[in-house]
Write a protein that holds these residues in place. Structure first.
Motif, PDB file in Angstrom:
ATOM      1  N   LEU A   1      24.674  45.248  31.364  1.00  0.00           N
ATOM      2  CA  LEU A   1      24.573  45.945  30.089  1.00  0.00           C
ATOM      3  C   LEU A   1      24.960  45.040  28.929  1.00  0.00           C
ATOM      4  CD1 LEU A   1      23.766  48.875  29.649  1.00  0.00           C
ATOM      5  CD2 LEU A   1      26.170  49.514  29.802  1.00  0.00           C
ATOM      6  N   ILE A   2      25.988  44.238  29.117  1.00  0.00           N
ATOM      7  CA  ILE A   2      26.472  43.421  27.992  1.00  0.00           C
ATOM      8  C   ILE A   2      26.189  41.939  28.208  1.00  0.00           C
ATOM      9  CG2 ILE A   2      28.293  45.122  27.556  1.00  0.00           C
ATOM     10  CD1 ILE A   2      30.341  43.276  28.642  1.00  0.00           C
ATOM     11  N   ASN A   3      25.426  41.630  29.256  1.00  0.00           N
ATOM     12  CA  ASN A   3      25.084  40.244  29.535  1.00  0.00           C
ATOM     13  C   ASN A   3      26.297  39.343  29.689  1.00  0.00           C
ATOM     14  OD1 ASN A   3      22.355  39.305  29.883  1.00  0.00           O
ATOM     15  ND2 ASN A   3      21.965  40.447  27.987  1.00  0.00           N
ATOM     16  N   ALA A   4      27.214  39.782  30.512  1.00  0.00           N
ATOM     17  CA  ALA A   4      28.378  38.951  30.811  1.00  0.00           C
ATOM     18  C   ALA A   4      28.074  38.162  32.077  1.00  0.00           C
ATOM     19  CB  ALA A   4      29.596  39.831  31.033  1.00  0.00           C
ATOM     20  N   ASP A   5      28.704  37.015  32.232  1.00  0.00           N
ATOM     21  CA  ASP A   5      28.514  36.252  33.467  1.00  0.00           C
ATOM     22  C   ASP A   5      29.249  36.924  34.622  1.00  0.00           C
ATOM     23  OD1 ASP A   5      27.597  34.146  35.061  1.00  0.00           O
ATOM     24  OD2 ASP A   5      29.560  33.155  34.904  1.00  0.00           O
ATOM     25  N   ARG A   6      30.443  37.454  34.329  1.00  0.00           N
ATOM     26  CA  ARG A   6      31.257  38.083  35.366  1.00  0.00           C
ATOM     27  C   ARG A   6      32.031  39.260  34.808  1.00  0.00           C
ATOM     28  NH1 ARG A   6      34.064  33.017  38.560  1.00  0.00           N
ATOM     29  NH2 ARG A   6      32.095  32.262  39.377  1.00  0.00           N
ATOM     30  N   CYS A   7      32.261  40.220  35.671  1.00  0.00           N
ATOM     31  CA  CYS A   7      33.167  41.308  35.309  1.00  0.00           C
ATOM     32  C   CYS A   7      34.183  41.482  36.418  1.00  0.00           C
ATOM     33  CB  CYS A   7      32.414  42.625  35.127  1.00  0.00           C
ATOM     34  SG  CYS A   7      31.530  42.715  33.572  1.00  0.00           S
ATOM     35  N   SER A   8      35.372  41.911  36.034  1.00  0.00           N
ATOM     36  CA  SER A   8      36.340  42.263  37.074  1.00  0.00           C
ATOM     37  C   SER A   8      37.110  43.505  36.664  1.00  0.00           C
ATOM     38  CB  SER A   8      37.288  41.110  37.374  1.00  0.00           C
ATOM     39  OG  SER A   8      37.504  40.334  36.231  1.00  0.00           O
ATOM     40  N   ILE A   9      37.496  44.262  37.668  1.00  0.00           N
ATOM     41  CA  ILE A   9      38.307  45.455  37.426  1.00  0.00           C
ATOM     42  C   ILE A   9      39.664  45.227  38.090  1.00  0.00           C
ATOM     43  CG2 ILE A   9      38.502  47.951  37.760  1.00  0.00           C
ATOM     44  CD1 ILE A   9      35.440  48.076  37.962  1.00  0.00           C
ATOM     45  N   PHE A  10      40.681  45.151  37.247  1.00  0.00           N
ATOM     46  CA  PHE A  10      42.056  44.962  37.751  1.00  0.00           C
ATOM     47  C   PHE A  10      42.740  46.310  37.894  1.00  0.00           C
ATOM     48  CE2 PHE A  10      41.201  40.936  35.642  1.00  0.00           C
ATOM     49  CZ  PHE A  10      41.832  39.984  36.435  1.00  0.00           C
ATOM     50  N   ILE A  11      43.504  46.461  38.976  1.00  0.00           N
ATOM     51  CA  ILE A  11      44.314  47.662  39.155  1.00  0.00           C
ATOM     52  C   ILE A  11      45.772  47.249  39.284  1.00  0.00           C
ATOM     53  CG2 ILE A  11      44.822  49.589  40.712  1.00  0.00           C
ATOM     54  CD1 ILE A  11      42.057  50.032  41.165  1.00  0.00           C
ATOM     55  N   TYR A  12      46.631  48.073  38.728  1.00  0.00           N
ATOM     56  CA  TYR A  12      48.059  47.770  38.763  1.00  0.00           C
ATOM     57  C   TYR A  12      48.673  48.191  40.088  1.00  0.00           C
ATOM     58  CZ  TYR A  12      52.987  47.748  37.425  1.00  0.00           C
ATOM     59  OH  TYR A  12      54.343  47.505  37.361  1.00  0.00           O
ATOM     60  N   ASP A  13      49.402  47.279  40.700  1.00  0.00           N
ATOM     61  CA  ASP A  13      50.150  47.583  41.921  1.00  0.00           C
ATOM     62  C   ASP A  13      51.634  47.674  41.552  1.00  0.00           C
ATOM     63  OD1 ASP A  13      51.708  47.454  44.205  1.00  0.00           O
ATOM     64  OD2 ASP A  13      50.311  46.145  45.278  1.00  0.00           O
ATOM     65  N   LYS A  14      52.127  48.892  41.572  1.00  0.00           N
ATOM     66  CA  LYS A  14      53.491  49.152  41.113  1.00  0.00           C
ATOM     67  C   LYS A  14      54.518  48.403  41.968  1.00  0.00           C
ATOM     68  CE  LYS A  14      54.518  53.609  40.682  1.00  0.00           C
ATOM     69  NZ  LYS A  14      54.966  54.940  40.444  1.00  0.00           N
ATOM     70  N   ASN A  15      54.318  48.399  43.284  1.00  0.00           N
ATOM     71  CA  ASN A  15      55.296  47.794  44.183  1.00  0.00           C
ATOM     72  C   ASN A  15      55.459  46.302  43.940  1.00  0.00           C
ATOM     73  OD1 ASN A  15      55.862  50.237  45.469  1.00  0.00           O
ATOM     74  ND2 ASN A  15      54.084  49.998  46.812  1.00  0.00           N
ATOM     75  N   LYS A  16      54.322  45.634  43.680  1.00  0.00           N
ATOM     76  CA  LYS A  16      54.386  44.182  43.476  1.00  0.00           C
ATOM     77  C   LYS A  16      54.505  43.810  42.010  1.00  0.00           C
ATOM     78  CE  LYS A  16      51.581  42.609  47.405  1.00  0.00           C
ATOM     79  NZ  LYS A  16      50.213  42.098  47.683  1.00  0.00           N
ATOM     80  N   ASN A  17      54.369  44.803  41.125  1.00  0.00           N
ATOM     81  CA  ASN A  17      54.273  44.555  39.685  1.00  0.00           C
ATOM     82  C   ASN A  17      53.200  43.509  39.390  1.00  0.00           C
ATOM     83  OD1 ASN A  17      54.877  45.006  36.971  1.00  0.00           O
ATOM     84  ND2 ASN A  17      56.387  43.337  36.933  1.00  0.00           N
ATOM     85  N   LYS A  18      52.043  43.714  39.987  1.00  0.00           N
ATOM     86  CA  LYS A  18      50.940  42.776  39.775  1.00  0.00           C
ATOM     87  C   LYS A  18      49.653  43.511  39.479  1.00  0.00           C
ATOM     88  CE  LYS A  18      52.319  38.621  42.057  1.00  0.00           C
ATOM     89  NZ  LYS A  18      52.140  37.664  43.119  1.00  0.00           N
ATOM     90  N   LEU A  19      48.745  42.791  38.853  1.00  0.00           N
ATOM     91  CA  LEU A  19      47.388  43.309  38.679  1.00  0.00           C
ATOM     92  C   LEU A  19      46.509  42.607  39.697  1.00  0.00           C
ATOM     93  CD1 LEU A  19      47.273  43.078  34.788  1.00  0.00           C
ATOM     94  CD2 LEU A  19      47.073  45.218  36.088  1.00  0.00           C
ATOM     95  N   TRP A  20      45.675  43.352  40.392  1.00  0.00           N
ATOM     96  CA  TRP A  20      44.779  42.725  41.366  1.00  0.00           C
ATOM     97  C   TRP A  20      43.360  43.243  41.174  1.00  0.00           C
ATOM     98  CZ3 TRP A  20      42.373  45.628  45.313  1.00  0.00           C
ATOM     99  CH2 TRP A  20      42.840  46.949  45.449  1.00  0.00           C
ATOM    100  N   THR A  21      42.405  42.404  41.520  1.00  0.00           N
ATOM    101  CA  THR A  21      41.010  42.757  41.284  1.00  0.00           C
ATOM    102  C   THR A  21      40.467  43.586  42.435  1.00  0.00           C
ATOM    103  OG1 THR A  21      40.479  40.634  42.266  1.00  0.00           O
ATOM    104  CG2 THR A  21      40.403  40.770  39.866  1.00  0.00           C
ATOM    105  N   ILE A  22      40.229  44.859  42.167  1.00  0.00           N
ATOM    106  CA  ILE A  22      39.585  45.703  43.163  1.00  0.00           C
ATOM    107  C   ILE A  22      38.101  45.341  43.232  1.00  0.00           C
ATOM    108  CG2 ILE A  22      39.140  47.644  41.579  1.00  0.00           C
ATOM    109  CD1 ILE A  22      39.951  49.483  43.990  1.00  0.00           C
ATOM    110  N   VAL A  23      37.576  44.817  42.122  1.00  0.00           N
ATOM    111  CA  VAL A  23      36.222  44.256  42.079  1.00  0.00           C
ATOM    112  C   VAL A  23      36.266  42.999  41.225  1.00  0.00           C
ATOM    113  CG1 VAL A  23      33.795  44.656  41.525  1.00  0.00           C
ATOM    114  CG2 VAL A  23      35.299  46.615  41.891  1.00  0.00           C
ATOM    115  N   ALA A  24      35.592  41.938  41.651  1.00  0.00           N
ATOM    116  CA  ALA A  24      35.506  40.737  40.823  1.00  0.00           C
ATOM    117  C   ALA A  24      34.246  39.969  41.183  1.00  0.00           C
ATOM    118  CB  ALA A  24      36.734  39.856  41.028  1.00  0.00           C
ATOM    119  N   HIS A  25      33.429  39.710  40.201  1.00  0.00           N
ATOM    120  CA  HIS A  25      32.215  38.921  40.452  1.00  0.00           C
ATOM    121  C   HIS A  25      32.555  37.456  40.688  1.00  0.00           C
ATOM    122  CE1 HIS A  25      29.927  42.140  38.061  1.00  0.00           C
ATOM    123  NE2 HIS A  25      29.591  42.259  39.325  1.00  0.00           N
TER     124      HIS A  25
END
Ligand code: C2E
Ligand code: SIN
Ligand code: SIN
Ligand code: SIN
Ligand code: SIN
Ligand code: SIN
Ligand code: FE
Ligand code: FE
Length: 377
Positions: free
Chosen positions: A35-59
């Motif tokens: 839709l926006i002509n990006a090379d890559r997209c990623s969706i980060f989700i917060y993991d409370k236990n690790k206090n980290k963001l991780w990519t549930i999806v990443a091109h």
């Protein structure tokens, strides 16, 4: 704009067809990318236990995990604000570490927060590198915001569903163990029997939903023991003829407790309770059903229950070795047990062992109780 509409319509058809929530997020990442002509997209989700963001999806990359306060994604997560970056290497918030690891060169970034229905930030939707222009536009940000809204709802639904499923399993396991103060069987025995059945069902090629049903129905096999009087259920040694007649009724009691529901899970559980002591050759109880007259659910549970009962200690018998148990099951192929299931069992014995090891029996609670009886001495 017309082509964007086309893209949107194509993807919404795909999303509407998709019943598996896990597969919707990758579709949304693709949608945003196109839709926006990006090379890559990623969706980060917060993991409370690790206090980290991780990519549930990443091109284009394996799973990425970053500290929840680092980089652009971390900034968006912490502030709940949208960010537009024209030149990442000039932005002090940008974390060059990820590029270093992936060998990729980030230039532009669009990043918007994912929020739950209480306005709490739960993740970040990020697009990297505009393909056909120098930079992302205001319109791109608008579109990304919309896709992100959809992603937030998807993640929340998935989360609620998982919580519900966990509570559901917990209730089943606990109620199946309603006789815990009387019967030496453990909670883990109940869970293991379901997991063994799931191994068999998977090997036969059942679909996910049906594997899930037998996994949760089999643990209810002995629920009818709540109807067995203590003098029989608690008897330390061998049962006499009269006591044995009473004990056998736990199958019918279980069936009576579970039957008549509209739920397929409970219908299967009722059959399992009724049939788990039937034998392939017709010598079992309560009805002496034979061969395929016994439902596949009953046949699976019979094999799984006996495997677990034999390899476990009971007040009336010691735990058998694995060798002795396997030998017994082989000898009973076509007698006690469905011969096809025995073959599947033998091919997958390592899975059975793995389950038995992973879900070991804890010290039986009943054996701890006598300390309270110091009073008597
Ligand atoms: P359970 O202890 O969970 O055993 C389940 C099934 O595993 C038994 O069903 C039987 O098919 C098999 N099994 C267990 N131990 C042995 C064993 O030492 N040898 C052989 N060949 N098979 C074994 P079954 O026999 O229909 O018994 C159903 C339930 O009745 C048992 O569940 C247990 O709760 C009770 N039970 C059976 N025999 C006795 C007994 O001698 N004394 C007492 N107190 N309870 C018994
Ligand atoms: C960041 O958020 O700074 C890392 C961006 C990336 O995924 O390359
Ligand atoms: C299934 O539930 O998937 C199959 C049941 C059967 O084979 O009877
Ligand atoms: C147990 O007490 O562990 C078995 C009894 C039941 O499954 O209802
Ligand atoms: C019993 O008579 O106590 C057990 C009989 C059996 O395992 O079939
Ligand atoms: C019962 O009525 O207890 C069981 C009937 C059946 O065999 O399905
Ligand atoms: Fe039983
Ligand atoms: Fe059992």
């Amino acid at each position: 704009m017309e082509s964007k509409l086309r893209i949107l319509l194509d993807y919404s058809a795909k999303i509407n067809r998709e019943k598996n929530v896990d597969k919707i997020l990758p579709i949304l990442a693709d949608l945003a990318k196109n839709l926006i002509n990006a090379d890559r997209c990623s969706i980060f989700i917060y993991d409370k236990n690790k206090n980290k963001l991780w990519t549930i999806v990443a091109h284009g990359v394996e799973r990425i995990e970053i500290p929840a306060d680092k980089g652009i994604a971390g900034y968006v997560f912490q502030t709940g604000k949208e960010v537009v970056v024209e030149d990442a290497y000039k932005d002090p918030r940008f974390d060059k570490e990820v590029d270093k690891q992936t060998g990729y060169r980030t230039k532009n970034i669009l990043a918007v927060p994912l929020k739950d229905r209480y306005g709490q930030t739960i993740g970040v939707f990020q697009a990297i590198n505009k393909l056909n222009a120098d930079n992302f536009s205001k319109e791109d940000l608008d579109l990304l915001r919309h896709v992100a809204l959809y992603a937030s709802t998807t993640i929340e639904t998935k989360d609620l569903y998982q919580k519900l499923k966990k509570a559901h399993e917990d209730v089943i396991y606990r109620l199946s163990h309603a006789t815990k103060f009387k019967d030496p069987e453990t909670q883990n025995h109940i869970i293991r029997v379901g997991l063994y059945c799931a191994v068999l069902a998977k090997e036969i090629g059942w679909k996910e939903e049906d594997i899930e049903i037998i996994k949760l129905a089999a643990p209810m096999h002995d629920i009818g023991k709540v109807g067995i009087p203590d003098r029989v259920l608690l008897k330390p040694g061998k049962l006499n003829k009269e006591e044995w007649e009473i004990m056998k009724k736990h199958t019918i009691y279980g069936y009576e407790i579970l039957k008549g529901s509209d739920s397929k899970l409970l219908q299967v559980a009722a059959l399992v309770a009724l049939e788990h002591h039937e034998r392939w050759d017709g010598t079992g109880y309560p009805y002496g059903k034979k061969g395929e007259k016994i439902s596949i659910y009953g046949r699976m549970t019979a094999l799984s229950d006996v495997f677990d009962a034999l390899t476990s200690k009971r007040p009336y018998k010691p735990a058998w070795s694995l060798e002795k148990t396997i030998k017994f099951i082989k000898e009973n192929k076509g007698k006690h047990f469905d011969p096809d299931l025995v073959d599947i069992f033998l091919k997958n014995v390592s899975d059975f062992i793995e389950i038995k090891e992973r879900l070991k029996d804890e010290e039986p609670e009943l054996e701890n109780i006598p300390r309270d009886f110091d009073f008597f001495y």
